[in-house]
Motif scaffolding. Structure first.
Motif, PDB file in Angstrom:
ATOM      1  N   PRO A  40      24.192  43.093  33.065  1.00 38.24           N
ATOM      2  CA  PRO A  40      23.050  43.691  31.967  1.00 38.24           C
ATOM      3  C   PRO A  40      21.740  44.330  32.622  1.00 38.24           C
ATOM      4  N   GLY A  41      20.966  44.231  31.545  1.00 35.44           N
ATOM      5  CA  GLY A  41      19.947  44.761  31.723  1.00 35.44           C
ATOM      6  C   GLY A  41      19.470  46.253  31.869  1.00 35.44           C
ATOM      7  N   LEU A  42      18.640  46.397  32.159  1.00 42.90           N
ATOM      8  CA  LEU A  42      18.003  48.108  33.714  1.00 42.90           C
ATOM      9  C   LEU A  42      19.105  48.163  34.692  1.00 42.90           C
ATOM     10  N   ARG A  43      19.142  50.048  34.971  1.00 38.99           N
ATOM     11  CA  ARG A  43      19.609  49.995  36.287  1.00 38.99           C
ATOM     12  C   ARG A  43      18.657  49.860  37.776  1.00 38.99           C
ATOM     13  N   ARG A  44      18.402  49.836  38.860  1.00 40.33           N
ATOM     14  CA  ARG A  44      18.118  49.920  39.873  1.00 40.33           C
ATOM     15  C   ARG A  44      16.763  51.263  39.464  1.00 40.33           C
ATOM     16  N   GLU A  45      17.886  51.852  39.305  1.00 39.60           N
ATOM     17  CA  GLU A  45      17.263  53.630  39.019  1.00 39.60           C
ATOM     18  C   GLU A  45      16.154  53.685  38.313  1.00 39.60           C
ATOM     19  N   GLU A  46      16.952  53.174  37.419  1.00 41.05           N
ATOM     20  CA  GLU A  46      15.956  53.442  36.094  1.00 41.05           C
ATOM     21  C   GLU A  46      14.608  52.839  36.012  1.00 41.05           C
ATOM     22  N   VAL A  47      14.425  51.241  36.829  1.00 39.45           N
ATOM     23  CA  VAL A  47      12.739  50.963  37.250  1.00 39.45           C
ATOM     24  C   VAL A  47      12.513  51.857  38.397  1.00 39.45           C
ATOM     25  N   ALA A  48      12.731  52.582  38.881  1.00 40.57           N
ATOM     26  CA  ALA A  48      11.899  52.942  39.774  1.00 40.57           C
ATOM     27  C   ALA A  48      11.657  54.366  39.333  1.00 40.57           C
ATOM     28  N   VAL A  49      12.476  55.003  38.651  1.00 40.55           N
ATOM     29  CA  VAL A  49      11.834  55.865  37.529  1.00 40.55           C
ATOM     30  C   VAL A  49      10.492  55.151  36.960  1.00 40.55           C
ATOM     31  N   ALA A  51       8.230  53.287  37.568  1.00 39.99           N
ATOM     32  CA  ALA A  51       7.363  52.831  38.692  1.00 39.99           C
ATOM     33  C   ALA A  51       6.696  54.031  38.989  1.00 39.99           C
ATOM     34  N   GLY A  52       7.651  54.718  39.230  1.00 38.72           N
ATOM     35  CA  GLY A  52       7.163  56.095  39.852  1.00 38.72           C
ATOM     36  C   GLY A  52       7.416  55.730  41.472  1.00 38.72           C
ATOM     37  N   VAL A  53       8.279  55.187  42.097  1.00 35.50           N
ATOM     38  CA  VAL A  53       8.412  54.900  43.198  1.00 35.50           C
ATOM     39  C   VAL A  53      10.221  55.666  43.378  1.00 35.50           C
ATOM     40  N   GLY A  54      10.326  55.396  44.692  1.00 29.56           N
ATOM     41  CA  GLY A  54      11.712  56.141  45.134  1.00 29.56           C
ATOM     42  C   GLY A  54      12.797  54.470  44.627  1.00 29.56           C
ATOM     43  N   VAL A  55      13.553  55.267  44.588  1.00 27.19           N
ATOM     44  CA  VAL A  55      14.883  54.536  44.046  1.00 27.19           C
ATOM     45  C   VAL A  55      15.140  53.910  45.633  1.00 27.19           C
ATOM     46  N   THR A  56      15.699  54.574  46.641  1.00 30.48           N
ATOM     47  CA  THR A  56      15.888  53.423  47.873  1.00 30.48           C
ATOM     48  C   THR A  56      14.980  52.169  48.715  1.00 30.48           C
ATOM     49  N   TRP A  57      13.399  53.050  48.117  1.00 36.14           N
ATOM     50  CA  TRP A  57      12.251  51.922  49.007  1.00 36.14           C
ATOM     51  C   TRP A  57      12.612  50.548  47.208  1.00 36.14           C
ATOM     52  N   TYR A  58      12.844  51.183  46.439  1.00 30.50           N
ATOM     53  CA  TYR A  58      12.841  49.960  44.860  1.00 30.50           C
ATOM     54  C   TYR A  58      13.970  49.652  45.242  1.00 30.50           C
ATOM     55  N   ALA A  80       6.500  48.663  34.868  1.00 28.52           N
ATOM     56  CA  ALA A  80       7.756  49.360  34.771  1.00 28.52           C
ATOM     57  C   ALA A  80       8.746  47.936  33.421  1.00 28.52           C
ATOM     58  N   LEU A  81       8.336  46.589  34.579  1.00 38.59           N
ATOM     59  CA  LEU A  81       9.215  45.113  34.041  1.00 38.59           C
ATOM     60  C   LEU A  81       8.715  44.708  32.948  1.00 38.59           C
ATOM     61  N   ARG A  82       7.399  44.963  32.576  1.00 38.96           N
ATOM     62  CA  ARG A  82       6.912  44.524  30.926  1.00 38.96           C
ATOM     63  C   ARG A  82       6.674  42.895  31.469  1.00 38.96           C
ATOM     64  N   LEU A  83       6.236  42.565  32.483  1.00 35.69           N
ATOM     65  CA  LEU A  83       5.651  41.630  32.217  1.00 35.69           C
ATOM     66  C   LEU A  83       4.620  41.657  32.473  1.00 35.69           C
ATOM     67  N   ASP A  84       4.441  39.725  32.340  1.00 33.17           N
ATOM     68  CA  ASP A  84       3.583  38.819  31.545  1.00 33.17           C
ATOM     69  C   ASP A  84       2.321  39.603  32.179  1.00 33.17           C
ATOM     70  N   ASP A  85       0.950  38.384  32.123  1.00 31.76           N
ATOM     71  CA  ASP A  85       0.084  38.290  33.089  1.00 31.76           C
ATOM     72  C   ASP A  85       0.042  37.090  34.111  1.00 31.76           C
ATOM     73  N   THR A  86       0.686  36.308  33.623  1.00 33.24           N
ATOM     74  CA  THR A  86       1.581  35.201  34.478  1.00 33.24           C
ATOM     75  C   THR A  86       2.459  35.374  35.662  1.00 33.24           C
ATOM     76  N   GLU A  87       3.657  36.355  35.250  1.00 33.82           N
ATOM     77  CA  GLU A  87       4.231  37.096  36.055  1.00 33.82           C
ATOM     78  C   GLU A  87       4.087  38.215  36.732  1.00 33.82           C
ATOM     79  N   ARG A  88       2.733  38.717  36.675  1.00 29.65           N
ATOM     80  CA  ARG A  88       2.243  40.009  36.947  1.00 29.65           C
ATOM     81  C   ARG A  88       1.351  38.810  38.518  1.00 29.65           C
ATOM     82  N   GLN A  89       0.919  37.813  38.222  1.00 24.25           N
ATOM     83  CA  GLN A  89       0.701  36.911  39.652  1.00 24.25           C
ATOM     84  C   GLN A  89       1.248  36.506  40.148  1.00 24.25           C
TER      85      GLN A  89
END
Length: 282
Positions: A40-49, A51-58, A80-89
């Motif tokens: 389910p959900g997004l692939r790691r590669e999609e989150v990396a894209v 967020a603008g970070v490398g796939v290996t790094w993520y 990229a993960l659509r975190l709310d304020d509490t989740e970001r903290q």
């Protein structure tokens, strides 16, 4: 500030990122659907894209490997993960970033409403709910007339520190104002620490340094104090001298504290009752 993450923290960070990733769909983040997915959900590669970070790094980050993480990257991943304020903290804490109480004071319009019945029940004892930087967001009838009529002060200007250092009438209510000035700045220093990048801290401290030479001088001393109980003498505009215990307790997870003022002596107790009676007539 980053701390070296322990293996347990690293695993927690990886698990948290994975669960946030798995709850999203490509459509929710503006990506084209590629048909049926094995997981389910997004692939790691999609989150990396996103967020603008490398796939290996993520991938290493989600696997809990002990890698360095910058604030900029954490912000991008959280977005990229659509975190709310509490989740970001929570993400920042898991990554070893210190989150100051000033920054954790998330604006929640439901918080004052939730605490108002509690504050009202404390009459005739003055009580208020405020942020760690002294913004008053809720108060009871007794507190309303403690210094002045708080209802006449615009909501955005109900900051005890700003009023203390810029409003002579407000400050005159404190009998021992020099002691209060020193302690107030030291408490703000302890809350803010070295993190002046948060909007709340930058705005409040910046305004005070600009408008008050005394505050700027005390701020430059770098004194710190965390105090949850202290005694103060106030000259009430309604009933005169009050000798009060200021007792504060933190409201978990909000960056706010509730402060209740109780009488030190019988004379103050009687005057608080009288002040409550006078307040009901207004």
């Amino acid at each position: 500030m980053m701390d070296t993450a322990s293996p347990v923290i690293s695993r927690e960070l990886g698990d948290f990122l994975r669960t946030r990733r798995e709850r999203l769909t490509p459509e929710q983040v503006g990506l084209p659907s590629t048909g049926r997915r094995r997981t389910p959900g997004l692939r790691r590669e999609e989150v990396a894209v996103l967020a603008g970070v490398g796939v290996t790094w993520y991938t290493w980050l989600e696997q809990g490997r002990p890698i360095n993480v910058s604030m900029q990257v954490l912000v991008a991943v959280g977005r990229a993960l659509r975190l709310d304020d509490t989740e970001r903290q929570h993400l920042r804490r898991l990554a070893g970033v210190r989150v100051s109480p000033a920054e954790s004071a998330v604006s929640d319009p439901s918080l004052p409403a939730a605490f108002q019945p509690v504050l009202d029940k404390l009459d005739p004892y003055p009580a208020c709910l405020q942020t760690s930087l002294f913004d008053v967001v809720a108060y009871n009838r007794a507190y309303r007339f403690l210094f002045t009529d708080m209802d006449l002060i615009p909501l955005a200007e109900r900051n005890c520190a700003v009023r203390f250092f810029t409003d002579p009438d407000w400050r005159s209510r404190y009998v021992d104002d020099d002691i209060v000035a020193t302690r107030m700045v030291a408490q703000m220093r302890a809350v803010v620490g070295s993190d002046m990048d948060t909007p709340a801290a930058a705005t409040t401290v910046g305004e005070l340094r600009q408008r008050s030479d005394e505050f700027a001088r005390l701020w430059s001393r770098h004194d710190v104090m965390l105090q949850r109980y202290e005694t103060k003498r106030l000259d009430s505009p309604l009933v005169g001298l009050l000798h009060l215990n200021f007792v504060s307790t933190s409201v978990t997870g909000t960056g706010h504290r509730m402060t209740v003022m109780t009488p030190v002596d019988e004379t103050t107790s009687q005057r608080l009752t009288r002040m409550a009676d006078l307040a009901r007539q207004r």
